[in-house]
Design an enzyme around this catalytic site. Structure first.
Site, PDB file in Angstrom:
ATOM      1  N   TRP A 189     -35.450  -4.205 -40.341  1.00  9.21           N
ATOM      2  CA  TRP A 189     -35.624  -4.538 -38.926  1.00  9.21           C
ATOM      3  C   TRP A 189     -36.558  -3.505 -38.312  1.00  9.21           C
ATOM      4  CZ3 TRP A 189     -34.340  -0.500 -35.792  1.00  9.21           C
ATOM      5  CH2 TRP A 189     -33.375   0.391 -36.239  1.00  9.21           C
ATOM      6  N   GLU A 243     -31.793  11.880 -33.101  1.00  5.95           N
ATOM      7  CA  GLU A 243     -32.659  11.068 -33.967  1.00  5.95           C
ATOM      8  C   GLU A 243     -34.132  11.427 -33.766  1.00  5.95           C
ATOM      9  OE1 GLU A 243     -31.822   8.944 -36.268  1.00  5.95           O
ATOM     10  OE2 GLU A 243     -29.710   8.551 -35.874  1.00  5.95           O
ATOM     11  N   GLU A 281     -35.667   6.279 -40.909  1.00  4.62           N
ATOM     12  CA  GLU A 281     -34.988   6.964 -39.803  1.00  4.62           C
ATOM     13  C   GLU A 281     -35.809   6.912 -38.517  1.00  4.62           C
ATOM     14  OE1 GLU A 281     -32.166   8.620 -39.295  1.00  4.62           O
ATOM     15  OE2 GLU A 281     -31.245   8.383 -41.265  1.00  4.62           O
ATOM     16  N   HIS A 305     -34.869   4.653 -35.720  1.00  2.58           N
ATOM     17  CA  HIS A 305     -33.643   4.868 -34.932  1.00  2.58           C
ATOM     18  C   HIS A 305     -33.950   5.462 -33.557  1.00  2.58           C
ATOM     19  CE1 HIS A 305     -31.305   5.199 -39.006  1.00  2.58           C
ATOM     20  NE2 HIS A 305     -31.882   4.026 -38.837  1.00  2.58           N
ATOM     21  N   GLU A 323     -25.041  12.289 -42.886  1.00  3.28           N
ATOM     22  CA  GLU A 323     -25.302  10.849 -42.741  1.00  3.28           C
ATOM     23  C   GLU A 323     -24.008  10.107 -42.407  1.00  3.28           C
ATOM     24  OE1 GLU A 323     -28.092   9.469 -42.435  1.00  3.28           O
ATOM     25  OE2 GLU A 323     -29.587  10.252 -43.807  1.00  3.28           O
ATOM     26  N   THR A 368     -23.300  10.617 -38.719  1.00  3.88           N
ATOM     27  CA  THR A 368     -24.101   9.769 -37.829  1.00  3.88           C
ATOM     28  C   THR A 368     -23.659   8.302 -37.949  1.00  3.88           C
ATOM     29  OG1 THR A 368     -25.834   9.745 -39.519  1.00  3.88           O
ATOM     30  CG2 THR A 368     -26.160  11.215 -37.664  1.00  3.88           C
ATOM     31  N   ASP A 387     -27.791   1.592 -41.401  1.00  5.56           N
ATOM     32  CA  ASP A 387     -28.792   2.408 -42.120  1.00  5.56           C
ATOM     33  C   ASP A 387     -28.182   3.746 -42.548  1.00  5.56           C
ATOM     34  OD1 ASP A 387     -30.865   0.617 -41.894  1.00  5.56           O
ATOM     35  OD2 ASP A 387     -32.048   1.807 -40.481  1.00  5.56           O
ATOM     36  N   GLU A 388     -27.466   4.357 -41.617  1.00  7.13           N
ATOM     37  CA  GLU A 388     -26.879   5.682 -41.913  1.00  7.13           C
ATOM     38  C   GLU A 388     -25.905   5.566 -43.086  1.00  7.13           C
ATOM     39  OE1 GLU A 388     -28.500   7.721 -40.425  1.00  7.13           O
ATOM     40  OE2 GLU A 388     -28.645   7.468 -38.272  1.00  7.13           O
ATOM     41  N   HIS A 405     -27.837   5.401 -46.263  1.00  6.45           N
ATOM     42  CA  HIS A 405     -28.361   6.739 -46.590  1.00  6.45           C
ATOM     43  C   HIS A 405     -27.245   7.654 -47.090  1.00  6.45           C
ATOM     44  CE1 HIS A 405     -31.851   5.979 -43.531  1.00  6.45           C
ATOM     45  NE2 HIS A 405     -32.023   5.343 -44.668  1.00  6.45           N
TER      46      HIS A 405
HETATM   47 FE   LIG Z   1     -29.478   9.421 -40.876  1.00  7.96          FE
HETATM   48 FE   LIG Z   2     -30.673   8.083 -38.004  1.00  5.57          FE
END
Ligand SMILES: [Fe+2]
Ligand SMILES: [Fe+2]
Length: 435
Positions: free
Chosen positions: A132, A175, A213, A216, A266, A269, A298-299, A302
C-alpha cells in the site's frame, strides 16, 4: 536466579510511565573493583572501546553492574540540552559510548549467514507493487472530490481528543526520524550496507526495510496535517530536532545486540500502532483505524523478520545470542525517539510517554509482555550448552518479566495521585491529562 540483590522501586511506575523501564543489575561482590577492570564483563563483549564521553574513565562492559539492582519504571531521562555557540541543539547522552564490541569469531558467524539471509530474511520484504502507499488512504488531490474528502476527514478528526492526538503525533514523529534508524542499522558490523547500494542480502534488506518504513511517517504526517487539529510547525521542529539528536540504543555496532533491539522495537511499535488503531475505531474514525492497522501489520512483519535473525543466532551460537539478549535487557530497550525535543519542553519524551501509558497505548505491562514474548519465541528457557555467563543471562531474562509485572502491580496498589495535566506544543499548548 543469577542476580540475588533485592529489587528496589524508586519511583512510581504508573506516574512516570514505562516506555523504557530502567533496569540495572548488580554483582554485589563486584563493588570493590575498579571501573577500568573488565573482569566482570561477559566474555563475549570485551573487545569494544568503552569510552565515557564526559571523562577519561573507560567503563567496564556494563557500568550498571556495579550498582545495587534497581528497577525504575521511568521513561528515559530527557536529554540534557547543550546549546552550543552555533545554536545547534546537541543532547548529551549520559551513558558510556561503546563501539565495535563483537568478537572476531562472532563476526565470522554473522558473515556465514549471507546465504541464510538471502533465503530466509529477504522473503519477509514485500514487493513495492504489492505494498500500500500513503496515497491509497488519503484524499486524492487531483480529483474533483478532493475538498469534499478533506471535509469529511476533518469532520471525523474533530472528535479525536487531545490525548489521542498527542500519542498519534508522538508515534508519527518517531516514524519520521527514519534516517536515524537506517543509520543505526548501518552501524552494525558485518551487516551494514557498505556502499549505499550493496548487493549483500543485509544491504538489500536494510534499504528495502527503510523504504517500507518510510510510508509510515509519510501517511501519518499527511493525515495529521489534513485534520487541522495539530500544530504542524511545532511537529516539524520536533522532527528536525530528533533527527539532529540521533539515538544511541547501545547496540555497540554489534549485530547480535542490534537485532535483539530491532526485534523488541518492532514489536513495541506493532503494539503501539495496534492500540492507536483500536482507539481510532472507538473514537469513530474508521479510516484512521485502517491507517494505523496497516502500519501495525508492517511492524509485525518486520518483527517476525528480525526475530528470525535472532532465532538463527540462538541456533548457531546460543551463548552469543543469550549474552546479547541479556545485555540488551540489562541496559534496557530505549525507545527510538527518547531524545525528542520541540524547542520548548525538556521533558517532552517523558511527558508523551506518560500520555501513552495513561491512554493504554504503550505501557509498562507491554514492555514485560514483549520481553516474555521474545523469551518464548526464542525458547530461551530451553537453550542448553551455555557458558556460566550465558546461564546468568538466561536466568536474568527469564525472570525479568515477572519482576517488572510485580513492581507494576505494587505501584497500582498505591493510592492514586491526584490527576496531573501538562501542555503540548503539538496541540497548540492545550492541556492534556498526564495521569
Ligand atoms: Fe518498524
Ligand atoms: Fe514504522
Amino acid at each position: 536466579m543469577a542476580v540475588s540483590a533485592q529489587l528496589v522501586r524508586t519511583e512510581a511506575i504508573a506516574a512516570s510511565c514505562a516506555m523504557t523501564p530502567r533496569i540495572c543489575c548488580v554483582n554485589p561482590t563486584a563493588g570493590a573493583k575498579s571501573l577500568k577492570q573488565t573482569s566482570f564483563c561477559p566474555s563475549s563483549w570485551t573487545t569494544g572501546q568503552r569510552l565515557c564521553p564526559n571523562s577519561s574513565v573507560q567503563s567496564s562492559h556494563n557500568s550498571a553492574a556495579l550498582k545495587p539492582l534497581t528497577v525504575t519504571m521511568t521513561a528515559t531521562m530527557p536529554p540534557k540540552a547543550d546549546h552550543q555557540v552555533s545554536g545547534i541543539y546537541v543532547p548529551k547522552e549520559v551513558h558510556a559510548q561503546v563501539t565495535h564490541s563483537i568478537l572476531p569469531e562472532r563476526l565470522e558467524v554473522i558473515k556465514s549467514l549471507d546465504a541464510w539471509a538471502e533465503e530466509t530474511l529477504i522473503p519477509f520484504l514485500k514487493p513495492v507493487e504489492k505494498c500500500w502507499q500513503p496515497q491509497d488512504h488519503l484524499p486524492e488531490p487531483s480529483s474533483e472530490g478532493f475538498y469534499e474528502e478533506v471535509k469529511e476527514l476533518r469532520e471525523r478528526a474533530a472528535n479525536l481528543p487531545d490525548d489521542y492526538l498527542v500519542v498519534l503525533v508522538g508515534d508519527m514523529i518517531t516514524e519520521e526520524a527514519l534516517p536515524t534508524y537506517q543509520t543505526m542499522l548501518n552501524t552494525l558490523d558485518g551487516t551494514k550496507d557498505e556502499t549505499g547500494a550493496s548487493l549483500t542480502p543485509w544491504g538489500v534488506w536494510t534499504r528495502a526495510w527503510t523504504a517500507e518504513e518510510n510510508r509510515h511517517g509519510d501517511l501519518l504526517n499527511k493525515y495529521l496535517y489534513l485534520t487541522g487539529r495539530v500544530n504542524m510547525k511545532s511537529i516539524e521542529k520536533t522532527i528536525q530536532y530528533l533527527i539532529g539528536s540521533g539515538m544511541d540504543p547501545q547496540t555497540e555496532n554489534n549485530p547480535y545486540l542490534g537485532f535483539v533491539y530491532t526485534s523488541f522495537q518492532e514489536r513495541a511499535t506493532f503494539i503501539s500502532h495496534g492500540n492507536t488503531a483500536r482507539h481510532a475505531k472507538e473514537l469513530g474514525d474508521a479510516k484512521l483505524a485502517t491507517i494505523c492497522g496497516l502500519i501495525a501489520a508492517d511492524e509485525r512483519r518486520h518483527e517476525n523478520a528480525y526475530s528470525k535473525i535472532v532465532e538463527k543466532l540462538f541456533e548457531v551460537d546460543p551463548d552469543g545470542a543469550m549474552l546479547a539478549f541479556g545485555d540488551m535487557m540489562r541496559k534496557k530497550i530505549a525507545m527510538p525517539a527518547h531524545l525528542m525535543y520541540d524547542g520548548v519542553d525538556q521533558n517532552l519524551f517523558a511527558n508523551f510517554s506518560m500520555v501513552a501509558q495513561r491512554t493504554g497505548t504503550y505501557t509498562a505491562r507491554d514492555y514485560a509482555d514483549i520481553l516474555e514474548h521474545l523469551v518464548n519465541r526464542w525458547n530461551v528457557t530451553k537453550v542448553e550448552g551455555l557458558s556460566a555467563e550465558g546461564r546468568k543471562a538466561q536466568d536474568f531474562v527469564c525472570t525479568l518479566a515477572p519482576r517488572i509485572r510485580k513492581l507494576e502491580e505494587r505501584a497500582q496498589l498505591k493510592p492514586k495521585k491526584s490527576p496531573k495535566t501538562g501542555t503540548f506544543s503539538w496541540v497548540f499548548d492545550r492541556e492534556v491529562q498526564m495521569w
